[in-house]
Design a protein around this motif. Structure first.
Motif, short mmCIF file in Angstrom:
data_model
loop_
_atom_site.label_atom_id
_atom_site.label_comp_id
_atom_site.label_asym_id
_atom_site.label_seq_id
_atom_site.Cartn_x
_atom_site.Cartn_y
_atom_site.Cartn_z
N GLU A 193 -4.32 -3.30 -11.23
CA GLU A 193 -5.48 -3.99 -10.42
C GLU A 193 -5.41 -5.46 -10.81
OE1 GLU A 193 -9.40 -1.45 -10.26
OE2 GLU A 193 -8.43 -1.01 -12.24
N ILE A 194 -5.10 -6.27 -9.95
CA ILE A 194 -5.26 -7.94 -10.15
C ILE A 194 -6.48 -8.43 -9.58
CG2 ILE A 194 -3.69 -9.88 -9.73
CD1 ILE A 194 -1.61 -7.89 -9.26
N PHE A 195 -6.75 -9.26 -10.20
CA PHE A 195 -8.03 -10.20 -9.83
C PHE A 195 -7.93 -11.71 -9.90
CE2 PHE A 195 -8.97 -5.98 -11.89
CZ PHE A 195 -10.11 -5.60 -10.96
N ASP A 196 -8.61 -12.26 -9.13
CA ASP A 196 -8.00 -13.88 -9.27
C ASP A 196 -9.41 -14.40 -10.13
OD1 ASP A 196 -10.79 -14.17 -7.87
OD2 ASP A 196 -9.86 -14.53 -5.85
N GLU A 197 -9.42 -15.64 -10.24
CA GLU A 197 -10.23 -16.18 -11.58
C GLU A 197 -11.64 -16.09 -11.08
OE1 GLU A 197 -9.32 -20.39 -11.87
OE2 GLU A 197 -9.07 -20.31 -9.51
N THR A 198 -12.02 -15.69 -9.98
CA THR A 198 -13.60 -15.57 -9.57
C THR A 198 -13.73 -14.22 -9.81
OG1 THR A 198 -13.17 -14.75 -7.18
CG2 THR A 198 -13.19 -17.15 -7.54
N GLY A 199 -12.87 -13.02 -10.14
CA GLY A 199 -13.06 -11.85 -10.41
C GLY A 199 -12.79 -11.01 -9.11
N ALA A 200 -12.64 -11.50 -7.91
CA ALA A 200 -12.35 -10.88 -6.73
C ALA A 200 -10.95 -10.05 -6.98
CB ALA A 200 -12.31 -11.75 -5.58
N PRO A 201 -11.01 -8.86 -6.29
CA PRO A 201 -9.59 -8.18 -6.09
C PRO A 201 -8.31 -9.19 -5.55
CG PRO A 201 -11.21 -6.62 -5.61
CD PRO A 201 -11.82 -8.20 -5.70
N ALA A 202 -7.35 -9.30 -5.94
CA ALA A 202 -6.29 -10.11 -5.39
C ALA A 202 -5.02 -9.41 -5.33
CB ALA A 202 -6.15 -11.50 -6.33
N PRO A 203 -4.56 -8.80 -4.28
CA PRO A 203 -3.40 -7.90 -4.16
C PRO A 203 -2.26 -9.23 -4.19
CG PRO A 203 -4.99 -7.28 -2.71
CD PRO A 203 -5.43 -8.47 -3.19
N ARG A 204 -1.27 -8.75 -5.20
CA ARG A 204 -0.03 -9.74 -4.97
C ARG A 204 1.11 -8.81 -4.93
NH1 ARG A 204 -3.01 -14.05 -4.74
NH2 ARG A 204 -4.35 -14.70 -6.70
N ALA A 205 2.22 -9.40 -4.33
CA ALA A 205 3.39 -8.54 -3.74
C ALA A 205 4.35 -8.52 -4.85
CB ALA A 205 3.85 -9.33 -2.64
N ALA A 206 5.01 -7.30 -4.83
CA ALA A 206 6.16 -6.94 -5.72
C ALA A 206 7.37 -7.51 -5.08
CB ALA A 206 6.19 -5.70 -6.09
N VAL A 207 8.11 -7.93 -5.84
CA VAL A 207 9.58 -8.39 -5.25
C VAL A 207 10.58 -7.86 -6.28
CG1 VAL A 207 8.56 -10.76 -4.47
CG2 VAL A 207 9.58 -10.59 -6.88
N ARG A 208 11.95 -7.94 -5.90
CA ARG A 208 13.00 -7.36 -6.62
C ARG A 208 13.38 -8.48 -7.40
NH1 ARG A 208 12.58 -2.00 -7.24
NH2 ARG A 208 11.78 -1.17 -5.17
N ALA A 209 13.62 -8.12 -8.77
CA ALA A 209 14.15 -9.37 -9.54
C ALA A 209 15.63 -8.86 -10.33
CB ALA A 209 13.26 -9.49 -10.78
#
Length: 607
Positions: free
Chosen positions: A220-236
C-alpha cells in the motif's frame, strides 16, 4: 551513499540481507548491520568496516527470522562505530536510514526530556524513539510512522520493522531514493533495483514524499498527504550491472535526481553534524591562516565551480583567489609562491590539462589540494591533500551531480578558511553550516519544478540562441547553464554577468531569444531585475529563476520558476538544478543523445 534493504521472505532472511547489501557496496560505506524479527522480538547484528565483519558476526551468532532490514552506512552523525551502525532500535521498532534529519537535536532534547535513553550519536536513533513513543501511546505502526514523518525535517529514506509484526515493513522516502521489489508471497524494499535484483525484476519506484506499507501479499503506497497513491511496477534489468537508470529515461536524469542524496553524503565528509561545525576528513586538513593567496584551476564545469568558490573564499575568509582555466594556467606563467596552496578540481581525476597544472604548481614548490570524485585517480594520487566528492559513478557526459558535490566541498572549505583566518565567528560558522545541512532538503524541493521545466523546454527547443544572466555567485551558474544547454541540445547559448548586458549582449535580444535570469531574492536582486526589464523592453522571452519575494517582481516575464527560499550562501547549488533540468528536457525534446552528446568525452585525457 548509505544502502537500504528490506525483505519480507518465506524463510530465514539474514543471509539474503547481507547478499543484497553486497550489491550496494559500490555506494560506499564504513559500517553495516541487519535486524530481523525472531519470535516477534527484534534482534540485531552490526559491525564496523566491511561486510565480511558483519558476516563473521552472523556466523558466530546467527539470526533467525523471515523478515528483516539491512543497511550499509556512510557516517554522517557520529563516528563509524558499531554503536552508531544501523539498524537503530528500541524494544518496539528498528529502523535504517539514508540521509540527514536536520532537526534531530531539537527532537532528541524533547525525547530525552520525556525519558528516552539514547545509545548512539546518530540522528537516526531519534526516528526510532519518535516512532516508539507513538506506539507506546497506542498508535498502530502505520499511524506511528505517519506521525513521525510529520515531525522530521530533512532529506531521507527510511525502512522500519516492528516487534510482534512479522508481516509488515514500512518504508518512506523524502529526497533519497527507495524502490519496492514485488515477489510471490514475499516483497522487498531497497535503495535501488540493484539490491532487489536477486529476488525480482518487478520494481516500483517510490516518488518523493511517498511512504509504503509492505506485507507478503501486497503493498500500500501513500503520498505525503496520506492519500493512497498507486505507482506502476516496471521491469528492471539490473541483475548483471553495477549502475542502472532506475525509472529514469537517461543516466543524466537519474544523476540530476540523485543530487539531494549525494550532496548530503559529500557534506557529511566535511561537517560534524552533531556539533554543527566544519570537520575535514582525516588527513585532509589545511591551515588557511598561513596562506596569502589561493590558486584554483580546473576545466569546464569544474572551472565554474571554482569561480563560485572564489566568491566564497574572498567573502568569508578574505583570502585572495587566482583562478584559471587549466589549459591556460601554465601559459599565463603566473608568479607562484613556494609553500602556497594550489587547488585543482576534477570529476575524473584524470583531466590532462588539470593534471599538467598540478605538476606545474608542484614544480614551483606549491602544496596541492585536489577536489576529486575518484580517490584512486592520478590527480588524487599526486595531490598532497584530497578533498573527496561523494557523487558516485557519473555516467552522463554532461556533469551534474559531480558539479554540485564539488560546490559542496568548496563551500565547506571556504567556511574552514574563514574560521582559520579569524574572519568568521563560531556563530557565523554555525549559521553557514546550518545552511549547508538544509541543502539536500531544498534540492529535493527544487526537483519538484521538473514538470514546469519540461513544459518550458518546448519553447527553448525552437530557439537558435539563448542567454543566461546572473550576478554574484549566480554568474558562474549562468555560465554553467549555458554550457549544459550547448553540450546536450547543441543550441548556441552564452552566460553573462547581468551587469554586462548593455556592454554588448543586449544586441542579440529579440522576441526569438529566451533569456534565463538567475536572480535569488537577495541584496543583488534589484540590480538584476533592472537588467531583466531592459530585456523585456526589447521583446526577449524572460525566464526568471528566483525565490522568496522574487516572483512579485517578475513583471512581463515569459515564465517564472520559484525555488524554495534559501540562505544566499547555498544558492549556487540550488540554482544549478533548474538549469540542468532545462538543458536536459530541451535535449530530450530535440531527440539528441543526452548521455553521450556528439564530439564530447566524459574525461578529457589529452591536451
Amino acid at each position: 551513499m548509505c544502502g537500504i534493504v528490506g525483505i519480507l521472505g518465506k524463510g530465514p532472511v539474514a543471509a539474503q540481507l547481507v547478499d543484497s547489501l553486497k550489491r550496494l557496496e559500490y555506494r560506499g560505506y564504513d559500517s553495516a548491520g541487519v535486524a530481523t524479527l525472531d519470535g516477534g522480538r527484534i534482534l540485531r547484528r552490526r559491525a564496523e568496516g566491511k561486510l565480511r565483519n558483519l558476516e563473521a558476526s552472523l556466523e558466530k551468532t546467527p539470526l533467525g527470522g523471515a523478515i528483516g532490514i539491512g543497511h550499509t552506512r556512510w557516517a554522517t552523525h557520529g563516528a563509524p562505530t558499531e554503536a552508531n551502525a544501523h539498524p537503530h532500535a528500541t524494544e518496539r521498532v528498528a529502523v535504517v536510514h539514508n540521509g540527514i534529519i536536520e532537526n534531530f537535536r531539537e527532537l532528541r532534547a524533547e525525547l530525552e526530556a520525556a525519558g528516552a535513553v539514547f545509545q548512539s550519536q546518530t540522528d537516526t536513533e531519534v526516528v526510532a524513539h519518535l516512532v516508539s513513543k507513538a506506539l507506546e501511546a497506542g498508535a498502530s505502526p502505520r499511524a506511528a510512522v505517519s506521525q513521525a514523518l510529520g515531525r522530521l525535517k530533512g532529506a531521507f529514506a527510511l525502512a522500519f520493522i516492528f516487534a510482534g509484526e512479522d508481516d509488515l515493513i514500512i518504508g518512506a522516502r523524502r529526497g533519497s531514493p527507495l524502490a519496492i521489489g514485488h515477489g510471490e508471497g514475499e516483497n522487498f524494499l531497497g535503495s535501488d533495483a540493484i539490491a532487489l535484483a536477486p529476488f525480482t525484476d518487478a520494481v516500483t519506484y517510490l516518488e518523493d514524499g511517498d511512504w509504503v506499507a509492505l506485507t507478503r501479499e501486497g503493498v500500500e503506497i501513500f503520498d505525503e498527504t496520506g492519500a493512497p497513491a498507486p505507482r506502476a511496477a516496471v521491469r528492471a534489468a539490473a541483475a548483471a550491472i553495477v549502475v542502472d537508470k532506475g525509472n529514469h529515461r537517461h543516466f543524466m536524469a537519474k544523476e540530476i535526481a540523485e543530487q539531494p542524496e549525494v550532496v548530503g553524503h559529500t557534506l557529511a565528509c566535511f561537517i560534524d553534524m552533531a556539533a554543527g561545525r566544519i570537520r575535514l576528513p582525516d588527513g585532509a586538513d589545511v591551515d588557511f591562516s598561513k596562506l596569502d593567496r589561493l590558486a584554483i584551476s580546473a576545466c569546464g564545469t569544474a572551472y565554474y565551480a571554482g569561480l563560485v568558490a572564489r566568491y566564497w573564499f574572498e567573502k568569508f575568509a578574505r583570502l585572495p583567489v587566482d583562478i584559471d582555466i587549466a589549459s591556460e594556467f601554465r601559459y599565463r606563467e603566473p608568479p607562484l609562491s613556494s609553500g602556497g596552496l594550489a587547488l585543482v578540481i576534477s570529476q575524473s581525476g584524470e583531466t590532462a590539462d588539470t593534471l599538467a597544472t598540478l605538476r606545474h604548481c608542484r614544480a614551483q614548490g606549491m602544496r596541492i589540494g585536489a577536489v576529486v570524485n575518484v580517490p584512486t585517480s592520478t590527480i588524487a594520487r599526486e595531490a598532497d591533500v584530497v578533498f573527496p566528492t561523494v557523487a558516485g559513478v557519473e555516467v552522463g557526459v554532461a556533469s551534474t551531480k559531480a558539479f554540485t558535490c564539488q560546490l559542496s566541498v568548496l563551500a565547506a572549505l571556504a567556511v574552514k578558511a574563514g574560521r582559520d583566518r579569524g574572519v568568521l565567528s563560531e556563530d557565523d560558522e554555525a549559521k553557514l553550516v546550518s545552511a549547508l545541512v538544509e541543502l539536500p532538503r531544498l534540492m529535493a524541493e527544487a526537483l519538484r519544478l521538473e514538470p514546469e521545466i519540461e513544459r518550458l523546454a518546448t519553447t527553448f527547443a525552437k530557439a537558435q540562441d539563448v542567454l543566461y544572466l546572473g550576478r554574484g555567485t549566480s554568474f558562474p551558474i549562468a555560465l554553467e547553464g549555458a554550457l549544459k544547454l550547448k553540450e546536450i541540445s547543441y543550441i548556441h547559448a552564452e552566460g553573462y554577468a547581468a551587469g554586462e548586458l548593455k556592454h554588448g549582449p543586449i544586441a542579440l535580444v529579440d522576441e526569438n531569444v529566451p533569456v534565463v535570469v538567475l536572480a535569488p531574492y537577495d541584496p543583488l536582486f534589484e540590480k538584476t531585475a533592472s537588467n531583466m526589464q531592459e530585456v523585456a523592453a526589447r521583446g526577449g522571452k524572460i525566464v526568471l529563476v528566483t525565490d522568496g519575494e522574487g516572483p512579485e517582481h517578475a513583471g512581463s516575464a515569459f515564465a517564472v520558476l520559484t525555488l524554495p527560499k534559501a540562505y544566499a550562501f547555498v544558492s549556487p547549488m540550488l540554482y544549478a538544478i533548474p538549469v540542468q533540468l532545462l538543458a536536459y528536457h530541451t535535449a530530450v525534446f530535440m531527440g539528441t543523445d543526452v548521455d553521450q552528446p556528439r564530439n564530447l568525452a566524459k574525461s578529457v585525457t589529452v591536451e
